[in-house]
Each structure stands twice: as C-alpha cells, then as structure tokens.
Design a protein around this motif. Structure first.
Motif, PDB file in Angstrom:
ATOM      1  N   THR A 129       0.870  -1.170   0.000  1.00 59.56           N
ATOM      2  CA  THR A 129       0.000   0.000   0.000  1.00 59.56           C
ATOM      3  C   THR A 129       0.909   1.222   0.000  1.00 59.56           C
ATOM      4  OG1 THR A 129      -1.101  -1.290   1.720  1.00 59.56           O
ATOM      5  CG2 THR A 129      -2.141   0.800   1.080  1.00 59.56           C
ATOM      6  N   VAL A 130       0.758   2.079  -0.977  1.00 53.21           N
ATOM      7  CA  VAL A 130       1.572   3.294  -1.020  1.00 53.21           C
ATOM      8  C   VAL A 130       0.713   4.458  -0.557  1.00 53.21           C
ATOM      9  CG1 VAL A 130       2.987   4.806  -2.428  1.00 53.21           C
ATOM     10  CG2 VAL A 130       2.967   2.348  -2.862  1.00 53.21           C
ATOM     11  N   ARG A 131       1.113   5.026   0.545  1.00 58.77           N
ATOM     12  CA  ARG A 131       0.339   6.091   1.188  1.00 58.77           C
ATOM     13  C   ARG A 131       0.454   7.383   0.396  1.00 58.77           C
ATOM     14  NH1 ARG A 131       2.188   6.881   7.227  1.00 58.77           N
ATOM     15  NH2 ARG A 131       3.477   8.401   6.172  1.00 58.77           N
ATOM     16  N   ALA A 132      -0.581   8.199   0.471  1.00 55.73           N
ATOM     17  CA  ALA A 132      -0.550   9.514  -0.185  1.00 55.73           C
ATOM     18  C   ALA A 132       0.699  10.275   0.262  1.00 55.73           C
ATOM     19  CB  ALA A 132      -1.806  10.297   0.178  1.00 55.73           C
ATOM     20  N   GLY A 133       1.327  10.928  -0.676  1.00 59.84           N
ATOM     21  CA  GLY A 133       2.501  11.736  -0.347  1.00 59.84           C
ATOM     22  C   GLY A 133       3.791  10.943  -0.340  1.00 59.84           C
ATOM     23  N   THR A 134       3.744   9.667  -0.723  1.00 59.20           N
ATOM     24  CA  THR A 134       4.974   8.866  -0.696  1.00 59.20           C
ATOM     25  C   THR A 134       5.245   8.169  -2.025  1.00 59.20           C
ATOM     26  OG1 THR A 134       3.922   6.846   0.129  1.00 59.20           O
ATOM     27  CG2 THR A 134       4.615   8.441   1.783  1.00 59.20           C
ATOM     28  N   THR A 135       4.501   8.512  -3.054  1.00 58.41           N
ATOM     29  CA  THR A 135       4.784   7.964  -4.378  1.00 58.41           C
ATOM     30  C   THR A 135       6.054   8.604  -4.936  1.00 58.41           C
ATOM     31  OG1 THR A 135       3.489   9.701  -5.402  1.00 58.41           O
ATOM     32  CG2 THR A 135       2.329   7.669  -4.887  1.00 58.41           C
ATOM     33  N   ASP A 136       6.633   7.979  -5.952  1.00 57.86           N
ATOM     34  CA  ASP A 136       7.786   8.580  -6.629  1.00 57.86           C
ATOM     35  C   ASP A 136       7.433   9.980  -7.119  1.00 57.86           C
ATOM     36  OD1 ASP A 136       9.151   6.278  -6.163  1.00 57.86           O
ATOM     37  OD2 ASP A 136       9.468   5.751  -8.257  1.00 57.86           O
ATOM     38  N   GLU A 137       6.218  10.117  -7.628  1.00 58.86           N
ATOM     39  CA  GLU A 137       5.790  11.405  -8.152  1.00 58.86           C
ATOM     40  C   GLU A 137       5.741  12.465  -7.037  1.00 58.86           C
ATOM     41  OE1 GLU A 137       1.904  11.333  -9.772  1.00 58.86           O
ATOM     42  OE2 GLU A 137       2.122  13.302 -10.758  1.00 58.86           O
ATOM     43  N   ALA A 138       5.243  12.059  -5.863  1.00 62.28           N
ATOM     44  CA  ALA A 138       5.178  13.010  -4.746  1.00 62.28           C
ATOM     45  C   ALA A 138       6.580  13.482  -4.364  1.00 62.28           C
ATOM     46  CB  ALA A 138       4.482  12.367  -3.541  1.00 62.28           C
ATOM     47  N   PHE A 139       7.547  12.562  -4.406  1.00 64.05           N
ATOM     48  CA  PHE A 139       8.919  12.961  -4.070  1.00 64.05           C
ATOM     49  C   PHE A 139       9.479  13.915  -5.129  1.00 64.05           C
ATOM     50  CE2 PHE A 139       8.787   9.597  -0.948  1.00 64.05           C
ATOM     51  CZ  PHE A 139       9.642  10.063   0.036  1.00 64.05           C
ATOM     52  N   SER A 140       9.205  13.637  -6.399  1.00 64.39           N
ATOM     53  CA  SER A 140       9.681  14.516  -7.470  1.00 64.39           C
ATOM     54  C   SER A 140       9.060  15.894  -7.340  1.00 64.39           C
ATOM     55  CB  SER A 140       9.296  13.951  -8.841  1.00 64.39           C
ATOM     56  OG  SER A 140      10.008  12.787  -9.104  1.00 64.39           O
ATOM     57  N   THR A 141       7.764  15.916  -7.111  1.00 66.45           N
ATOM     58  CA  THR A 141       7.062  17.188  -6.980  1.00 66.45           C
ATOM     59  C   THR A 141       7.646  17.995  -5.828  1.00 66.45           C
ATOM     60  OG1 THR A 141       5.062  16.148  -7.809  1.00 66.45           O
ATOM     61  CG2 THR A 141       4.778  18.212  -6.605  1.00 66.45           C
ATOM     62  N   ALA A 142       7.925  17.319  -4.720  1.00 66.16           N
ATOM     63  CA  ALA A 142       8.460  18.014  -3.541  1.00 66.16           C
ATOM     64  C   ALA A 142       9.858  18.563  -3.834  1.00 66.16           C
ATOM     65  CB  ALA A 142       8.493  17.067  -2.343  1.00 66.16           C
ATOM     66  N   ALA A 143      10.674  17.774  -4.514  1.00 63.57           N
ATOM     67  CA  ALA A 143      12.027  18.237  -4.830  1.00 63.57           C
ATOM     68  C   ALA A 143      11.965  19.430  -5.785  1.00 63.57           C
ATOM     69  CB  ALA A 143      12.839  17.099  -5.437  1.00 63.57           C
ATOM     70  N   ASP A 144      11.064  19.355  -6.757  1.00 67.18           N
ATOM     71  CA  ASP A 144      10.901  20.473  -7.697  1.00 67.18           C
ATOM     72  C   ASP A 144      10.462  21.734  -6.962  1.00 67.18           C
ATOM     73  OD1 ASP A 144      11.533  18.728  -9.670  1.00 67.18           O
ATOM     74  OD2 ASP A 144       9.519  18.598 -10.524  1.00 67.18           O
ATOM     75  N   TRP A 145       9.526  21.553  -6.062  1.00 62.28           N
ATOM     76  CA  TRP A 145       9.000  22.711  -5.320  1.00 62.28           C
ATOM     77  C   TRP A 145      10.106  23.390  -4.524  1.00 62.28           C
ATOM     78  CZ3 TRP A 145       8.393  23.172   0.134  1.00 62.28           C
ATOM     79  CH2 TRP A 145       7.729  24.340   0.533  1.00 62.28           C
ATOM     80  N   VAL A 146      10.920  22.605  -3.836  1.00 62.68           N
ATOM     81  CA  VAL A 146      11.994  23.210  -3.045  1.00 62.68           C
ATOM     82  C   VAL A 146      12.979  23.935  -3.963  1.00 62.68           C
ATOM     83  CG1 VAL A 146      13.998  22.698  -1.586  1.00 62.68           C
ATOM     84  CG2 VAL A 146      11.771  21.730  -1.030  1.00 62.68           C
ATOM     85  N   MET A 147      13.267  23.339  -5.117  1.00 61.53           N
ATOM     86  CA  MET A 147      14.147  24.006  -6.084  1.00 61.53           C
ATOM     87  C   MET A 147      13.552  25.350  -6.500  1.00 61.53           C
ATOM     88  SD  MET A 147      16.950  22.620  -6.626  1.00 61.53           S
ATOM     89  CE  MET A 147      17.808  21.079  -6.297  1.00 61.53           C
ATOM     90  N   ARG A 148      12.265  25.348  -6.778  1.00 62.62           N
ATOM     91  CA  ARG A 148      11.620  26.597  -7.191  1.00 62.62           C
ATOM     92  C   ARG A 148      11.657  27.617  -6.058  1.00 62.62           C
ATOM     93  NH1 ARG A 148       7.561  23.337  -9.029  1.00 62.62           N
ATOM     94  NH2 ARG A 148       6.143  24.252  -7.506  1.00 62.62           N
ATOM     95  N   CYS A 149      11.456  27.174  -4.824  1.00 62.32           N
ATOM     96  CA  CYS A 149      11.525  28.093  -3.679  1.00 62.32           C
ATOM     97  C   CYS A 149      12.912  28.729  -3.603  1.00 62.32           C
ATOM     98  CB  CYS A 149      11.244  27.359  -2.373  1.00 62.32           C
ATOM     99  SG  CYS A 149       9.522  26.866  -2.173  1.00 62.32           S
ATOM    100  N   MET A 150      13.928  27.928  -3.841  1.00 56.99           N
ATOM    101  CA  MET A 150      15.296  28.450  -3.779  1.00 56.99           C
ATOM    102  C   MET A 150      15.526  29.524  -4.833  1.00 56.99           C
ATOM    103  SD  MET A 150      17.651  25.096  -3.099  1.00 56.99           S
ATOM    104  CE  MET A 150      17.585  24.183  -1.545  1.00 56.99           C
ATOM    105  N   ASP A 151      14.755  29.443  -5.903  1.00 60.50           N
ATOM    106  CA  ASP A 151      14.880  30.413  -6.987  1.00 60.50           C
ATOM    107  C   ASP A 151      13.865  31.537  -6.879  1.00 60.50           C
ATOM    108  OD1 ASP A 151      16.912  29.019  -8.090  1.00 60.50           O
ATOM    109  OD2 ASP A 151      15.740  28.135  -9.716  1.00 60.50           O
ATOM    110  N   GLY A 152      13.084  31.524  -5.809  1.00 63.68           N
ATOM    111  CA  GLY A 152      12.087  32.581  -5.662  1.00 63.68           C
ATOM    112  C   GLY A 152      10.878  32.376  -6.552  1.00 63.68           C
ATOM    113  N   ARG A 153      10.637  31.108  -6.954  1.00 66.44           N
ATOM    114  CA  ARG A 153       9.469  30.840  -7.782  1.00 66.44           C
ATOM    115  C   ARG A 153       8.559  29.812  -7.124  1.00 66.44           C
ATOM    116  NH1 ARG A 153      10.752  27.945 -11.779  1.00 66.44           N
ATOM    117  NH2 ARG A 153      12.743  27.297 -10.932  1.00 66.44           N
ATOM    118  N   GLY A 154       8.602  29.763  -5.762  1.00 63.67           N
ATOM    119  CA  GLY A 154       7.851  28.745  -5.010  1.00 63.67           C
ATOM    120  C   GLY A 154       6.362  28.884  -5.138  1.00 63.67           C
TER     121      GLY A 154
END
Lengths: 309, 309, 309, 309
Positions: free
Chosen positions: B284-309
């Motif tokens: 059972t893969v819980r919400a927020g723990t799929t590969d996609e959720a991890f990618s999305t989270a990493a992308d978001w942090v990258m965007r925050c670092m660039d001021g585009r969060g």
C-alpha cells in the motif's frame, strides 16, 4: 520616487513600526509610506506600488500580528527578506507643561494597556483609560486636547508636539516586537550561518497526530522550531493552518529536506522565505544533519543502487 | 564446473534447504554443494568459489537463522538477490517395513521437536526422542539402525533408503521457512512492483528512543516494515544491531529516502539488497509517498530556492 | 525429591546450560534434571513436575534461544524470575593422550562452529568438521571414538572422561550467553533498583508505524529498551510478535505506565516478569519519570478535577 | 447586585462580545459590565468583583484574542466554564437618512478592515478608511458626526442612534468568533460527551522535539488537538508557552492520562478547564483509548504485580 524605492509600513506615523523601519540601512533612501492596516501595506507590495512593506509579526504592542500571519498565508504570495526586533517601552506623552498630578484621562492602543497597567496602578491609580486606534492616534488625541496623556513610543512626541513626562515604562522585562520586511517572491538572501526559514502549511487530515507527523519532519532532521502558531483558515472554527519558523536556511540540506517532507505530507505549504536572524544566534547542528552528512547519505544510496554500497 | 555455476547451501543433503534450492529455475544447471554450516556456505561465496548460497533466514526448522543474520551483518559484504518460501511439514521416516507400533526411539533436529510434539503425544506417546545435528543426519542415523524413526522432509527418504510412514506432520498451521539466495554485491535486480529491501543498522547511542528515531525514518515515508530483529553485535550483552526488511525497492523514492535517513542517523548501516517478494503482494503506497510526490516536492523546493515557489 | 525442589534445564549434561544452573545458590539443594529440549524443560514446569527451568534465551552457543522466546510467548503462561549470564569459551576436548597434530576430525554444535572458526583456521587448518546435536553430544562422540576432538565447555571433560587439550577458545571477545530461570506465574521478586522487565506483545494492525506506536509507550516514559526481537507468530510469514526487555521493575511507575499503554494499544500482551539484572547496572531515570513525578502528576490531575489545580 | 450576579465583558457596549454574552441563558439575570480591556475584565473576576467574564479567544474581529490567551496563562489562575461561538458579519451603520453615495469616510476597528475590504472595493471604492479603537467606538464617532459610516455589528445601531444601511457584510464565508466565559477555579462542569479541555504548558527545554514530546502525550492516547497556539512567555523573543485545546473532558481517562504526561514532561502546565463544546460534535474515540480500555489496562498491570497476569 519610483515604486522600487518605496516601502510601506503599518502606520500611522509615530508608531513603533515606523521606529522599526527607520532602523533599516536603506531607510534613508526610501520613501516610507504609512498605511492604514497590515493588509493595505502588503497589498501595495502585491500591486507593485512599493518594493517592500514592514509589518509587525510577533508580540506587537500595536496589534497587526495575526493580520500579518493571515495575510502572508492567503492571497498572492509574498516573501520575508529581513526581520527587525525592537525593544518596546512606552513614554507618557503630555502637552508641554502638564504635570503628573494634573492627569485625569489617559489613552493608548488597547494592546498597550496591559503593558503599562502596573505602572498606572502605582503612579496614576485614579485616572480613566480610554482606548485609541493606535498609540500614535492616542498622541494625536492628546494634542487635540481630548485626553490629558497618551502612552506611545517616545519618538512620537516630536510628531505631535508633545513631551515625554515619563520614559521607559514597560511592565514586562525584555518586551520586544518583531517586524518583518516583506516583498514579492524572489531568490532568498544568501545563507549567513544564522538564518531562519518561515513557512505556513495546512494539514491534510484532522486526525490525532496529523500535526505531529509534520513537526516530525523538522525534528527528525534536527531542525529546531522557533515559533509555531495555529491560525484559523477561514474555513470555519476548528480548521487551522500552521505558521512555523525554524532555524536554518533553505539552502541547508536539513532544512530543504524537511521542507520536502512538509510538501509531501501536507495539504498545502507556502514558503515564506529564508532570511538572517536578528539575534545572529548560530543553530546547534546535530550529528547526522550537516550538509556533509546529507551528501554522504545520498552518495551511499547511489552506490547501493549500483551494487557498490 | 566453474565457480560461476556453483551454488552452495546449508547441508547436508536431504534437508529443507536442499528442497528450497531445487525450486530455483537455474538449479538444474548449477552445481549444488551442501556445506556444513551457514558461515561455510557464505564464505564460499565470499571466497569466489561459488556464485551464490542458499541459506535459511526465518522460522527455520533446521536452525541457521540467526547464523544467517549475523553472517550477513558481519565480515565481507554480501547481498540478497532472491527469497524462497517453503511450506514446512515433516514425514516420519523409517526403514522399509517398520510399523508404527514398533517405533521406540525417534530423532530429528532439536528445532523440529516442538513442531511435531503434539503429533508425537497423540500417536507415539511412549517413544524416546534424541536430538540429531540436522534432520538429514537424523535420517542417516535411522538408516544406520541407531534410531527407529526420524522426522525429516519427505524428500529425504530416497537419499537415505527410508520410507515415509506418515506424511504432512506439522503442529502449526501454515508453517513456512524463508530462505535467501546470497551473492557478492552487485546492482540489485530491477524493481518488480512487489519487492522488499533488507538492511542491518547499528544504533549510534543506546538512549531511550534511539531505535525509535530510526524506525521513524521508515514510518514517516510510509514504508512498511516487514521484519525487525535485534541481534547482539558481539560487543557484549546489551549491544545490538537491527536486521530489518521493509516493503519496496531501493529505486522507490520513499525507500531510498528512508535509507538515506538511516545512513545519517545510525552508527553504521549495511544494505543487504532489494529483491522480489516471494508472496508477490503489492504494498500500500500512502498519499505523499509515491515517486511522483517525491519529485514534486524536490521540484517545489528548487523553485523556492529560486524565488518561484 | 518433591517437584518443588526440582529444576529442569536444557540438556544434556555437560553443556553450558548445566554450567549456568550450577551457578544458582539453590542449585546444591535442588534435583537438576536435563531435558531433551527447551519445550520439554518448560513443560515440566507447566505440568507441575518441576519448580523451575533454566533455559538459554540470548546469544546461545547451544541453540534453543528462539525456542525459548517462542515457548514463553505461547501456551500456558510462565514467568522469568532470574537471569544468569555466562561467559562463553570453548575447550578442545580429546581422549587423554591425544596430541594436536593427531586430530583429523572435530565436532560440536553447529552454533559453536562460527565461534571457533578463526581458531581452527589458524591451528587445525586441515581437520574435517562435522556437527553434533549439542556440544555435550560431541564430547560423547569423541569418548566413543567417532571423532578425534570436540569443542565444548571445559566442564564437560570430566563427564565424558576427556581432557582439555586447549582452553579458552573463543573467536569473539566477550562472548556470553544469557539464561533465564522460569517458573509458574507468581508475584515477581521485589525491586532491587537494577531490574529488568520482559513482555511479549502482538501488534493490532500491520500498518507503517504500528510497532512505532508501541515502542513510543516505552520511550515517552523514558524507559530504556534493552532487547527487542521479532518472532513469527505461527500465523504465517509476515505475522510477528515482539519480545522486549526494558530497564526497570513493574513496580516502578514509569514501567507500569508503559505496560498499561502496551496493553491498551496492542492486540495482546503477555507479562514475562520483572527480575534483577545480572549486570546490576542502574538505569538512568530521566527527569519527569521518577515514581515521585508520577505521583505528583496524578495528584495534580486530581486537584484539577476538584477545581484546585 | 452582588458580585456573584455580575459578569464583565470586553466592552464597550455594542460590540460583538456584548452580543455574545447576551446569548448566555443567565444573561437576563446578571449585571453585565463592559470593561476597557480583556485584562480589566478578567481582573474583576480575580478580584472578586464579578463572578465571570466573557472575552473573545479566537478569530476575533475586535482584537483581544492574544490578550485573552496571555492573561489566562499568567497571573492568578482562572478557568473556562463555557464557550460561545458567534457568526460574524458587519453592518454599515450611518446616521438615519444617509445614502450610500454620500459616504466619503468610514471607520471601524483595524481588525474589521480586512474583513470588509472586498466589499468596500466593490461598493465604495473611493471612501477614506480611518481606524477606531473598537467597532462600537466607530459607531459612536459616526453618531458624533466625525465619520459618515462605521462597520459594526448590526446590534450596535440602536445603542448609537444609527441605522444599518447595508447588513450581513463579510468577505469570508463562515466568519466566526469564539468567546469564553471565565471564572475563578472550581470543579469543572460535568462531562456532556462533547467537551473540550484547555491547558497552557511551558517547554522544559528548547531542543528539537521538545514540543513534539508533549504533543505525543495527546496523540498516543488518541486525544485530538483542536487548537494549538504558541505565545511568547514574556521572557524574551524565542521563549514560548503553548495554549492547547483538545477534545474530551478531564474526567475522560484518556484526557486525564495525557494531562498527567504533560505535567510530568513540561516545565509547567496550567489547567484552564473542561467545558462543553459549542458545536456539540462528538469526538472519535480510537480503539484502546476508552475509559474501559484504561480500566482494563490498570487492572491487568495490578494482576501482573500479583502474579495473576
């Protein structure tokens, strides 16, 4: 002046927020515009009419704190670039020549009242207190002759042609207010080694432990929380978002990793900025949470994937 | 044959481990070599004399389980590439022609004894039990005439010229033993969607909650633990390492992320492999723990670092 | 002698378990009966034929450890009253007069083999190892002339008319085995200040974090776990119970409180006893977890209920 | 009237707090006294001049919320006995006969401004806003002719001889304010099945996870947190206490047990009361956290102590 050289702040003139904005190095070369409310100050930034806004965010004697937190959580995104911490003490402002024993009525912002209560009880036990919309407004009402005295920052005396009969009044030791300089989203200032990072997040579910799971994302990476505040989301009583400051900068691996966890596990998270701490106090970095530890761990997992673990 | 086509296993011939290794598709084309002990079977792999070793790791009726866990934790690194789960039931092996009422003495591995105890009490209440070094050894001792009967896998009958007087004896329902195929470290088999990942880790400190912190690294990413076992480290009573299997493959982001956390927070961690689960049960893969959720989270942090969060 | 003065132990005579039971003060006045297996030793206690049973529970060189844990978890309830920790080292036993260079075959329990492997590789690189059902059995087989030498406890020499050619062989430093004295349930021995408490519990659900929730019941009360072991429940691979030792006595409030939490949150929990630690090491008691802290907290809540908080 | 029949509230007359206090059944038979501030309202109770005080505690449009939380945390102990939740909407109050197009200046409490901002932008885009010390004060200033219109509760119209030109103005859906009725400490009202419990606690240490440990005391007993707010302790920026509401009554075993944990693990904790929830929503009680589960667990531990576990 152009909008780029304009800062708004929570007015009116003569309040502690004005005193705070004047501590910024660039204040001398900016047009400083008092606004009627925190939302108004921030909307001017959102609308491009000002480059920044200085607003109180914590322990204010002027109000506006929850307004600031709520405004940063809602509407068009903004970011915090700096904080200013100001010691708070009041002066008793009177029209020139007024003596202490002549004071029958005093005024001030409602939030000021508890901070001068003990002083009043001792020195002016029989005066009548009436609230004003701001400490500066109180000073103006004394100028107009409506009250005999007002509690306000000593700096407000000149603006309103008053004099400080008594200075440095504050019931609590170490009273301080924290203000933040807010602008449109951009790359955060570079890490200084003594930074803090602010976010606001919304829980996915309202079950026992949902908040715990998110706070765990900080704790498990040794990231110290400095402030947590729950705020109603406006979706009805019992629905909250959480405004959290933590030690460190988004470019610190432990902070970036914690934010990724928050992003995955919360309903929504908004990054409010990484910026230097006013107190310049260095964080304790726990073993296993340095940038190097994160790099080493990532390398190790890569090697394991290649059969070279 | 060359070492590359040689598999060792926990011997002697005629044990459940031999039965398990024969279920492997490649068994037919491999030289299968029984070894005197789990360490001996694994050392042959470490020394390059064999490509793989099949050894029991859980719920064995042959012993060897803790030896396996300890051997994988210590010495030169090895990795698990496959697991085999075998239902366990015993046959009562006798010399041809022996009748049940003639049996006065029985033997078997000490671990077999509790699994046939209830059967013995009902059907042979007066026999004498003596232990053998393995179930197969027990069969050999019956062949030699030293005991009247032995409990062993039915497949052992042929090897020792015995016959199965009674089959399918097992006190517990669903008795099973899990075996693993171990080799030198290499890239793990590709994810199948129903994988498990094994590690062994050592706690940094022995404080209340140290283990908890590490298990939290799994739980906070929704990674289900399937087995946890503490093992003495050989540094004295009270010093443990932990052997843990979890759902998922190291190429699953949630698993890789959990392993990084373990690596940072433990004194030492050893990756023992990602490999297909024998039961092919999807996690059972819980919400927020799929590969996609991890990618999305990493992308978001990258965007925050660039001021585009 | 009467059953009350009878202790069983995991036999045969001449094993480390016999050596361990002989360290008990009361051993001199008890009838000590070797049993064929751990279940047999414990069943004699359950059946009232003996007052106690001494069995290995951890890091054994004789096997029997998982059998002990499983037996204590299942069947009629038993309790642990004492533990004995014995340093483990082997002697190489030979028939009198045998010289080292004459040894061609050695035997011993399979679990002994890895503990003497390095010694063998250095001093007897060319001998053949064959397993015996116990170290004592190995000694007997040397006596019978079947092998040239056996690894066993030095104390086994006399029993089998052998001599110790080499003593104090153990690859690992500090090798120890822990044994427990088990009896029928009764009031635990009084607290000594350096106690441990053993339980076995079954998880209610198999979700990520279920085990964590239970371990949290210890950690949140500052109760240090000393050993945790997962054991299959016999309900199929992947179904576990957990055998846990923690510091402290059930009469310590923090331990009693943790046990209550376990009882509430687990599917089942079995109390296996509070008894003195062999190492007499005093636990660190964290602030807020003393008996006094628990009393104070209970008093405070009572006062709150009465409006005197 | 005697103090026993006197309630104070955050004044002045004509605010939402007065509207809230009038919803109490006993309001008709009490003397209701408006006070200049939350501290003043509460001090009247502390001093024995009033039996209770009604003050806003959450999401107020009148301010006073953090003052309430801080006052309940500091000084002489008080307790909450009831909560009142009031939907919040504003009326635009004018002197009788004023038409919308005649309005050039409006006033109201600063906190009201963001809540009517969108309405103002649409219907009166060109008016000037000035802040008043309270919504009621704004109404008075309209009465005095100083402003053309004030935002306030519709109920304030009569008090100040004004009329509601527009009613039911509120930018946010479901805007509500929560008020609490506060008195001197006494036995809490009996459980109703739909209660909440309020405390404020201070962390022992400021380490990563200190807050987590305390929230864990709720979560591990399945006690749902309804509100958490950090408040500066007045010991300097960065020092916080936490004001927490949870589901359930102190007479619920799970709540009492959680409070005991808080008391043990925090530097200080203050019980602020158990009282009926305004929304009468029943809590979800998780398995293992019922009163019965706690009794069963306590009984079991007692039996274990007696050897009858």
């Amino acid at each position: 002046m152009s909008p780029a050289s304009r800062y708004t702040y929570l007015g009116p003139e003569g309040t502690f927020t004005e005193a705070a904005i004047r501590t910024l190095p660039e204040a001398a070369t900016r047009e400083l515009i008092p606004m009627v409310s925190v939302p108004a100050a921030l909307d001017a930034v959102r609308g491009g009419e000002a480059a920044g806004a200085l607003v109180p965010i914590e322990n204010s004697v002027e109000g506006g704190v929850t307004a600031t937190i709520d405004e940063l959580a809602a509407g068009e995104a903004l970011m915090i670039y700096r904080e200013v911490v100001l010691p708070i003490s009041f002066a008793l402002l009177v029209r020139p020549g007024t003596r202490l024993e002549e004071i029958k009525t005093v005024t001030g912002h409602p939030v000021a009242q508890p901070q001068v209560r003990r002083w009043l009880a001792r020195h002016l036990p029989n005066v009548t207190w009436e609230s004003a919309a701001s400490n500066a407004d109180g000073a103006r009402l004394v100028q107009e002759g409506r009250y005999d005295a007002a509690f306000a920052g000593e700096f407000a005396a000149a603006t309103y042609g008053l004099e400080a009969l008594v200075s440095d009044i504050h019931d609590a030791e170490n009273a301080e207010t924290r203000f933040v300089l807010v602008g449109r989203p951009a790359r955060p200032p570079a890490p200084t080694g003594t930074d803090k990072t602010s976010v606001v997040f919304w829980l996915t579910e309202n079950h026992p432990g949902a908040l715990l799971d998110l706070l765990q994302e900080y704790a498990s990476r040794g990231v110290n929380m400095m402030r947590i505040e729950s705020r109603p989301t406006g979706e009805g009583i019992g629905q909250y978002c959480f405004s959290v400051d933590c030690e460190g900068h988004i470019q610190d691996r432990r902070v970036a990793d914690a934010l990724m966890g928050l992003q995955r596990l919360s309903r929504k998270v908004r990054f409010l900025g990484s910026y230097p701490r006013a107190d310049r106090q260095a964080p304790t970095v726990r073993a296993g949470t340095t940038d190097e530890a994160f790099s080493t761990a990532a390398d190790w997992v890569m090697r394991c994937m290649d059969g070279r673990g």
